[in-house]
Design a protein around this motif. Structure first.
Motif, mmCIF file in Angstrom:
data_model
loop_
_atom_site.group_PDB
_atom_site.id
_atom_site.type_symbol
_atom_site.label_atom_id
_atom_site.label_comp_id
_atom_site.label_asym_id
_atom_site.label_seq_id
_atom_site.Cartn_x
_atom_site.Cartn_y
_atom_site.Cartn_z
ATOM 1 N N LYS A 157 3.017 12.237 21.250
ATOM 2 C CA LYS A 157 1.811 12.578 21.227
ATOM 3 C C LYS A 157 1.336 12.825 20.102
ATOM 4 N N CYS A 158 2.163 13.553 19.286
ATOM 5 C CA CYS A 158 1.743 14.254 17.985
ATOM 6 C C CYS A 158 2.777 14.635 17.186
ATOM 7 N N VAL A 159 2.608 14.894 15.686
ATOM 8 C CA VAL A 159 3.793 15.298 15.025
ATOM 9 C C VAL A 159 3.345 16.225 13.963
ATOM 10 N N TRP A 160 4.200 17.215 13.613
ATOM 11 C CA TRP A 160 3.836 18.364 12.709
ATOM 12 C C TRP A 160 4.931 18.642 11.943
ATOM 13 N N HIS A 161 4.509 18.548 10.641
ATOM 14 C CA HIS A 161 5.589 18.586 9.454
ATOM 15 C C HIS A 161 5.020 19.425 8.424
ATOM 16 N N ASP A 162 5.732 20.414 7.967
ATOM 17 C CA ASP A 162 5.197 21.264 6.821
ATOM 18 C C ASP A 162 3.734 21.563 6.552
ATOM 19 N N GLY A 163 3.020 21.865 7.967
ATOM 20 C CA GLY A 163 1.484 22.037 7.627
ATOM 21 C C GLY A 163 0.737 20.954 7.743
ATOM 22 N N THR A 164 1.473 19.800 8.065
ATOM 23 C CA THR A 164 0.475 18.377 8.226
ATOM 24 C C THR A 164 0.861 18.223 9.780
ATOM 25 N N TYR A 165 -0.518 17.871 10.330
ATOM 26 C CA TYR A 165 -0.605 17.489 11.795
ATOM 27 C C TYR A 165 -1.000 16.404 11.846
ATOM 28 N N ALA A 166 -0.484 15.418 12.768
ATOM 29 C CA ALA A 166 -1.054 13.922 13.070
ATOM 30 C C ALA A 166 -0.842 13.767 14.547
ATOM 31 N N ALA A 167 -1.845 13.122 14.967
ATOM 32 C CA ALA A 167 -1.907 12.829 16.561
ATOM 33 C C ALA A 167 -1.670 11.177 16.483
ATOM 34 N N PHE A 168 -1.065 10.879 17.553
ATOM 35 C CA PHE A 168 -0.623 9.430 17.835
ATOM 36 C C PHE A 168 -1.770 8.940 18.814
ATOM 37 N N GLU A 169 -2.229 7.798 18.849
ATOM 38 C CA GLU A 169 -2.931 7.252 19.860
ATOM 39 C C GLU A 169 -2.229 6.004 20.523
#
Length: 169
Positions: A157-169
């Motif tokens: 559903k999403c990824v978080w890495h070193d302060g960067t967040y991104a959601a998958f659709e």
């Protein structure tokens, strides 16, 4: 989610971690707001904690993880409340069960009898039809017959890495 399928996934990612637990506890650990989060943008992950959700921690490259989960799926036994993926009919004749299963099979709605120590289906019986929601009894019959009509496919559903967040659709 079936324990055996999750166990297989955990073995494939033995050096990584899957965390499953109460959603509120996981949200509290991640931080529910920017003020509560321990790392930047980590609170945004909490909006995806619904249903049966797991957190997956890995040091592997994101592309490796996403390509694996895009392809990964396993067949599984359907549960009651799930749509049947195909028609399934039992033909009249012998069934692969021990004589002690006659009563439990009758309770599940199967027209069975015991003939010379062999469990027999008295007449052709439709267990389920494609697209119709399965009852718990139908799901149990399919499981006893070894018929898998569900797919286990974890969804990222999403990824978080070193302060960067991104959601998958």
């Amino acid at each position: 989610m079936r324990t055996s399928l999750l166990k297989d996934l955990r073995q494939k990612f033995a050096e990584d971690r899957f965390v499953m637990g109460k959603q509120n506890v996981m949200a509290l650990a991640l931080g529910r707001s920017p003020e509560e989060e321990t790392k930047e943008n980590l609170h945004q992950v909490t909006q995806h904690l619904n249903g049966t959700t797991a957190l997956f921690f890995s040091s592997r490259p994101q592309t490796e993880i996403t390509s694996f989960f895009d392809k990964y799926q396993e067949s599984d036994f359907a549960k009651g409340g799930v749509e049947a993926t195909e028609d399934y009919e039992i033909q009249a004749g012998p069934l692969p069960f021990q004589h002690t299963m006659v009563e439990p099979l009758r309770k599940l709605g199967l027209p069975v009898m015991l003939k010379n120590g062999t469990v027999m289906c008295e007449k052709d019986h439709t267990v389920c039809k494609k697209g119709v929601v399965l009852t718990p009894e139908q799901a149990q019959v399919l499981k006893l017959l070894g018929e898998k009509q569900a797919i286990f496919k974890p969804e990222l559903k999403c990824v978080w890495h070193d302060g960067t967040y991104a959601a998958f659709e």
